[in-house]
Design a protein around this motif. Structure first.
Motif, PDB file in Angstrom:
ATOM      1  N   LEU A 107       0.822  -1.202   0.000  1.00 12.40           N
ATOM      2  CA  LEU A 107       0.000   0.000   0.000  1.00 12.40           C
ATOM      3  C   LEU A 107       0.859   1.256   0.000  1.00 12.40           C
ATOM      4  CD1 LEU A 107      -2.909   1.177   0.267  1.00 12.40           C
ATOM      5  CD2 LEU A 107      -2.511   1.180   2.743  1.00 12.40           C
ATOM      6  N   ARG A 108       0.517   2.199  -0.842  1.00 11.80           N
ATOM      7  CA  ARG A 108       1.176   3.510  -0.873  1.00 11.80           C
ATOM      8  C   ARG A 108       0.475   4.391   0.157  1.00 11.80           C
ATOM      9  NH1 ARG A 108       5.585   1.573  -3.099  1.00 11.80           N
ATOM     10  NH2 ARG A 108       5.078   0.354  -4.918  1.00 11.80           N
ATOM     11  N   LEU A 109       1.157   4.643   1.261  1.00 10.16           N
ATOM     12  CA  LEU A 109       0.527   5.270   2.417  1.00 10.16           C
ATOM     13  C   LEU A 109       0.042   6.693   2.168  1.00 10.16           C
ATOM     14  CD1 LEU A 109       2.788   3.858   5.245  1.00 10.16           C
ATOM     15  CD2 LEU A 109       0.527   3.081   4.514  1.00 10.16           C
ATOM     16  N   GLY A 110       0.590   7.365   1.180  1.00 14.07           N
ATOM     17  CA  GLY A 110       0.138   8.718   0.871  1.00 14.07           C
ATOM     18  C   GLY A 110      -1.305   8.782   0.395  1.00 14.07           C
ATOM     19  N   THR A 111      -1.891   7.639   0.054  1.00  8.41           N
ATOM     20  CA  THR A 111      -3.284   7.625  -0.404  1.00  8.41           C
ATOM     21  C   THR A 111      -4.271   7.361   0.720  1.00  8.41           C
ATOM     22  OG1 THR A 111      -3.254   5.254  -0.981  1.00  8.41           O
ATOM     23  CG2 THR A 111      -2.592   6.842  -2.706  1.00  8.41           C
ATOM     24  N   LEU A 112      -3.788   7.081   1.924  1.00  7.18           N
ATOM     25  CA  LEU A 112      -4.696   6.856   3.053  1.00  7.18           C
ATOM     26  C   LEU A 112      -5.426   8.144   3.438  1.00  7.18           C
ATOM     27  CD1 LEU A 112      -2.674   4.583   5.507  1.00  7.18           C
ATOM     28  CD2 LEU A 112      -4.891   4.050   4.467  1.00  7.18           C
ATOM     29  N   ASP A 113      -6.706   8.014   3.750  1.00 10.66           N
ATOM     30  CA  ASP A 113      -7.492   9.132   4.269  1.00 10.66           C
ATOM     31  C   ASP A 113      -7.644   9.026   5.780  1.00 10.66           C
ATOM     32  OD1 ASP A 113      -7.853  10.172   1.693  1.00 10.66           O
ATOM     33  OD2 ASP A 113      -9.632   8.934   1.366  1.00 10.66           O
ATOM     34  N   THR A 114      -7.233   7.906   6.347  1.00  8.31           N
ATOM     35  CA  THR A 114      -7.250   7.692   7.788  1.00  8.31           C
ATOM     36  C   THR A 114      -5.804   7.564   8.259  1.00  8.31           C
ATOM     37  OG1 THR A 114      -7.493   5.320   7.423  1.00  8.31           O
ATOM     38  CG2 THR A 114      -9.524   6.576   7.783  1.00  8.31           C
ATOM     39  N   VAL A 115      -5.597   7.654   9.544  1.00 10.52           N
ATOM     40  CA  VAL A 115      -4.244   7.622  10.101  1.00 10.52           C
ATOM     41  C   VAL A 115      -3.915   6.204  10.565  1.00 10.52           C
ATOM     42  CG1 VAL A 115      -2.713   8.556  11.866  1.00 10.52           C
ATOM     43  CG2 VAL A 115      -4.450  10.023  10.823  1.00 10.52           C
ATOM     44  N   PRO A 116      -2.868   5.594  10.009  1.00 14.06           N
ATOM     45  CA  PRO A 116      -2.509   4.246  10.460  1.00 14.06           C
ATOM     46  C   PRO A 116      -1.855   4.302  11.838  1.00 14.06           C
ATOM     47  CG  PRO A 116      -0.890   5.039   8.899  1.00 14.06           C
ATOM     48  CD  PRO A 116      -1.976   6.091   8.970  1.00 14.06           C
ATOM     49  N   THR A 117      -2.008   3.220  12.589  1.00 15.57           N
ATOM     50  CA  THR A 117      -1.373   3.130  13.898  1.00 15.57           C
ATOM     51  C   THR A 117      -0.068   2.343  13.819  1.00 15.57           C
ATOM     52  OG1 THR A 117      -2.690   1.177  14.421  1.00 15.57           O
ATOM     53  CG2 THR A 117      -3.554   3.310  15.141  1.00 15.57           C
ATOM     54  N   SER A 118       0.309   1.947  12.629  1.00 19.20           N
ATOM     55  CA  SER A 118       1.532   1.173  12.413  1.00 19.20           C
ATOM     56  C   SER A 118       2.757   1.992  12.779  1.00 19.20           C
ATOM     57  CB  SER A 118       1.648   0.777  10.941  1.00 19.20           C
ATOM     58  OG  SER A 118       0.483   0.148  10.499  1.00 19.20           O
ATOM     59  N   GLU A 119       3.804   1.277  13.188  1.00 20.23           N
ATOM     60  CA  GLU A 119       5.060   1.943  13.502  1.00 20.23           C
ATOM     61  C   GLU A 119       5.992   1.904  12.302  1.00 20.23           C
ATOM     62  OE1 GLU A 119       6.943   1.141  17.130  1.00 20.23           O
ATOM     63  OE2 GLU A 119       5.061   0.933  18.238  1.00 20.23           O
ATOM     64  N   GLN A 120       6.854   2.905  12.218  1.00 25.63           N
ATOM     65  CA  GLN A 120       7.871   2.917  11.176  1.00 25.63           C
ATOM     66  C   GLN A 120       8.918   1.854  11.497  1.00 25.63           C
ATOM     67  OE1 GLN A 120       9.042   6.951   9.681  1.00 25.63           O
ATOM     68  NE2 GLN A 120       8.126   7.535  11.639  1.00 25.63           N
ATOM     69  N   ARG A 121       9.338   1.106  10.478  1.00 23.61           N
ATOM     70  CA  ARG A 121      10.292   0.024  10.699  1.00 23.61           C
ATOM     71  C   ARG A 121      11.695   0.381  10.243  1.00 23.61           C
ATOM     72  NH1 ARG A 121       9.348  -5.513   7.676  1.00 23.61           N
ATOM     73  NH2 ARG A 121      11.503  -5.894   7.199  1.00 23.61           N
TER      74      ARG A 121
END
Length: 128
Positions: A89-103
């Motif tokens: 998934l290309r995160l720039g297209t999300l309209d909601t905020v992910p709770t995932s951590e940067q790896r």
């Protein structure tokens, strides 16, 4: 549930499951495809991802890997490698905020010469 869309709003999608850890990819293909120093991505299970409106086109950017984008505005939504059960998934297209951590950062051997890292995330010369 998470949702996202393209620049023009024709493509909309839903994610019913988890979004994986965030990876920042600095490979030349991501630089070209996104016109940026890197692309921030995360994996999502195929079964958890659904396009609910709009039409996607695809382009095989490297052997066995296709990128899917809005046929109208060109926003890249995700990539898919053959024989996997997840999308990238290309995160720039999300309209909601992910709770995932940067790896981490990957393909830093291709780092744009004008970009300077400003975080302490692990950095890998290639894909790991």
């Amino acid at each position: 549930m998470h949702s996202g869309s393209c620049l023009c709003g024709q493509v909309k999608y839903h994610i019913t499951g988890d979004i994986g850890e965030i990876v920042h990819c600095h490979c030349r293909t991501c630089q070209k495809a996104h016109a940026a120093a890197f692309s921030s991505v995360a994996s999502v299970k195929d079964t958890d991802f659904e396009v609910v409106s709009g039409t996607l086109k695809s382009y095989e950017s490297s052997l066995g890997k296709s990128r899917y984008f809005c046929k109208n505005c060109g926003s890249q939504i995700y990539a898919k490698r053959e024989h996997t059960q997840h999308i990238i998934l290309r995160l720039g297209t999300l309209d909601t905020v992910p709770t995932s951590e940067q790896r981490n950062h990957i393909w830093v051997s291709h780092q744009a010469p004008w970009y300077t890292f400003s975080d302490d995330l692990p950095k890998h010369e290639a894909f790991e």
